[in-house]
Design a protein around this motif. Structure first.
Motif, mmCIF file in Angstrom:
data_model
loop_
_atom_site.group_PDB
_atom_site.id
_atom_site.type_symbol
_atom_site.label_atom_id
_atom_site.label_comp_id
_atom_site.label_asym_id
_atom_site.label_seq_id
_atom_site.Cartn_x
_atom_site.Cartn_y
_atom_site.Cartn_z
ATOM 1 N N LYS A 197 94.610 -41.484 4.732
ATOM 2 C CA LYS A 197 93.420 -41.325 3.890
ATOM 3 C C LYS A 197 92.839 -39.920 4.034
ATOM 4 O O LYS A 197 92.393 -39.313 3.062
ATOM 5 N N GLU A 198 92.844 -39.399 5.280
ATOM 6 C CA GLU A 198 92.334 -38.051 5.499
ATOM 7 C C GLU A 198 93.196 -37.018 4.775
ATOM 8 O O GLU A 198 92.678 -36.044 4.221
ATOM 9 N N LYS A 199 94.522 -37.239 4.790
ATOM 10 C CA LYS A 199 95.415 -36.321 4.086
ATOM 11 C C LYS A 199 95.161 -36.364 2.585
ATOM 12 O O LYS A 199 95.181 -35.323 1.911
ATOM 13 N N GLU A 200 94.941 -37.578 2.055
ATOM 14 C CA GLU A 200 94.663 -37.710 0.625
ATOM 15 C C GLU A 200 93.360 -37.001 0.247
ATOM 16 O O GLU A 200 93.287 -36.322 -0.773
ATOM 17 N N LYS A 201 92.327 -37.170 1.111
ATOM 18 C CA LYS A 201 91.052 -36.496 0.843
ATOM 19 C C LYS A 201 91.217 -34.984 0.893
ATOM 20 O O LYS A 201 90.657 -34.261 0.064
ATOM 21 N N GLU A 202 91.987 -34.518 1.879
ATOM 22 C CA GLU A 202 92.201 -33.077 2.016
ATOM 23 C C GLU A 202 92.969 -32.532 0.821
ATOM 24 O O GLU A 202 92.678 -31.444 0.309
ATOM 25 N N LYS A 203 93.949 -33.321 0.343
ATOM 26 C CA LYS A 203 94.728 -32.896 -0.817
ATOM 27 C C LYS A 203 93.865 -32.854 -2.061
ATOM 28 O O LYS A 203 93.956 -31.907 -2.873
ATOM 29 N N GLU A 204 93.008 -33.861 -2.238
ATOM 30 C CA GLU A 204 92.096 -33.884 -3.387
ATOM 31 C C GLU A 204 91.125 -32.708 -3.336
ATOM 32 O O GLU A 204 90.810 -32.097 -4.365
ATOM 33 N N HIS A 210 91.097 -25.508 -5.991
ATOM 34 C CA HIS A 210 92.015 -24.678 -6.780
ATOM 35 C C HIS A 210 91.599 -24.652 -8.249
ATOM 36 O O HIS A 210 91.600 -23.588 -8.897
ATOM 37 N N ALA A 211 91.200 -25.838 -8.761
ATOM 38 C CA ALA A 211 90.756 -25.912 -10.152
ATOM 39 C C ALA A 211 89.485 -25.110 -10.367
ATOM 40 O O ALA A 211 89.308 -24.437 -11.375
ATOM 41 N N THR A 212 88.569 -25.168 -9.378
ATOM 42 C CA THR A 212 87.300 -24.428 -9.481
ATOM 43 C C THR A 212 87.565 -22.916 -9.483
ATOM 44 O O THR A 212 86.964 -22.150 -10.241
ATOM 45 N N ASN A 213 88.494 -22.458 -8.632
ATOM 46 C CA ASN A 213 88.820 -21.032 -8.553
ATOM 47 C C ASN A 213 89.449 -20.536 -9.848
ATOM 48 O O ASN A 213 89.206 -19.409 -10.290
ATOM 49 N N GLU A 214 90.264 -21.394 -10.476
ATOM 50 C CA GLU A 214 90.909 -20.982 -11.745
ATOM 51 C C GLU A 214 89.867 -20.850 -12.858
ATOM 52 O O GLU A 214 89.956 -19.960 -13.708
ATOM 53 N N GLN A 215 88.871 -21.759 -12.859
ATOM 54 C CA GLN A 215 87.816 -21.687 -13.863
ATOM 55 C C GLN A 215 87.003 -20.409 -13.709
ATOM 56 O O GLN A 215 86.558 -19.821 -14.698
#
Length: 216
Positions: A197-204, A210-215
């Motif tokens: 679950k921690e890995k999934e949260k970290e991946k999300e 990454h999406a915020t930086n691209e915007q």
């Protein structure tokens, strides 16, 4: 503030109690070892010497019990002592618990199963053995009956029910994880589940960043 205090308490308390329990066990075994040293007039060498002596004696005992004559002699002595009713009751209870905890005696065929209930619900249980004692087999109707354990929360004991194998749903779930889930009614999750679950949260989080930086 109250929630923060409780959060700190619930996180620290299990660690403190675990350390205290193991330290108490260490101190007790160390005292027994030092008592044995005292029988041969050896003063305390260093802190923990008695504990090491107990570990060495247990290791030697394990080696001795692998020798047939020693094991036979031990069994003979136990059989003689079992003639005393009070000793038999106490020894049998302790021996059953020790056997349950022993990795050597763990049934490799233990399986997690779901048992269908009359009200269309399911209960988690565990097949503890593949054979039913002969007196029970003779008393039950024809069928492949197996003992299924339904453990009670935070207790070693549980309810053993005889269920037809055809009425069981086998679950691909480890005995340890399923038992932990059953004993805590799903409150406790395995370390593996937490890590995933921690890995999934970290991946999300990384995807969002990454999406915020691209915007930008």
């Amino acid at each position: 503030m109250k929630k923060t205090l409780l959060r700190g308490l619930f996180n620290v308390l299990p660690l403190v109690l675990s350390i205290w329990l193991f330290w108490s066990l260490f101190e007790s075994l160390d005292e027994v070892g030092n008592f044995l040293f005292g029988l041969v007039h050896i003063t305390e060498l260093f802190k923990g010497a008695g504990f090491l002596l107990i570990l060495i004696l247990l290791f030697v005992a394990g080696l001795l019990f692998s020798v047939s004559p020693i094991a036979w002699l031990y069994d003979f002595v136990i059989r003689q002592l079992m003639r005393f009713p009070f000793f038999k009751t106490v020894y049998s209870s302790i021996n059953d618990i020790a056997s349950l905890m022993s990795s050597d005696n763990k049934n490799k065929n233990q399986q997690t199963v779901l048992v269908h209930q009359a009200n269309n619900t399911y209960i988690v249980g565990f097949i503890m053995a593949n054979e039913t004692p002969e007196p029970l087999s003779n008393a039950l109707p024809d069928g492949d009956w197996v003992p299924v354990l339904f453990p009670l929360s935070y207790q070693i004991a549980g309810i053993t029910t005889l269920v037809k194998r055809e009425d069981l749903t086998i679950v691909d779930w480890s005995f340890e994880d399923a038992m932990r889930y059953n004993l805590t009614a799903g409150i406790s999750v395995s370390a593996k589940d937490k890590e995933e679950k921690e890995k999934e949260k970290e991946k999300e989080k990384q995807t969002t960043d990454h999406a915020t930086n691209e915007q930008k």
